[in-house]
Design a protein around this motif. Structure first.
Motif: not given
Length: 142
Positions: A80-103
């Motif tokens: 699960i990633d969290f992304t943040y965009t400005d009022t012009d819909n430009r992404t300025y930050r992405t907090s990439r979550g860890a990939t969970h290989n387990s199910c």
């Protein structure tokens, strides 16, 4: 979380106090170690955000399934990633979550409190096996 998913289905809110929104995850299939995995209809990505203005005091996103999907859905290689965009819909930050290989049948991610540098949107994005399967966003306003 199922109750929140049912009551907030398809909604978006502001970060002025708290907001909960849910996005439907459609049925899909993927391959895991040469074996096909099918995810049926009935799963939701729920995203909750609390704070005021650009200050986020709490944020989490998770997947919840109901009905037959609750019994048979397992998500492998998810994040699960969290992304943040400005009022012009430009992404300025992405907090990439860890990939969970387990199910897991109930993926969940919590984000640390923060102050965003810009107004716009805060989004949660759910990925399985490298493909985005759902996203849910909230407006971040004064």
């Amino acid at each position: 979380m199922a109750l929140a998913a049912a009551t907030a289905l398809g909604t978006a809110g502001t970060a002025s106090a708290s907001a909960v929104g849910t996005a439907t995850i459609g049925s899909f299939s993927y391959e895991l170690h040469g074996v096909g995995v099918q995810v049926p209809v009935g799963c939701f990505l729920t995203h909750r955000i609390e704070g005021s203005g650009r200050r986020i005091t709490d944020q989490f996103a998770g997947v919840d399934c109901v009905g037959i999907a609750a019994t048979f859905s397992r998500f492998c290689n998810w994040r699960i990633d969290f992304t943040y965009t400005d009022t012009d819909n430009r992404t300025y930050r992405t907090s990439r979550g860890a990939t969970h290989n387990s199910c897991s049948g109930d993926p969940l991610r919590h984000a640390a409190p923060q102050v965003l540098p810009k107004y716009g949107k805060a989004c949660a994005r759910f990925y399985v096996n490298g493909r985005q399967r759902a996203s849910q966003c909230h407006s971040v306003v004064k």
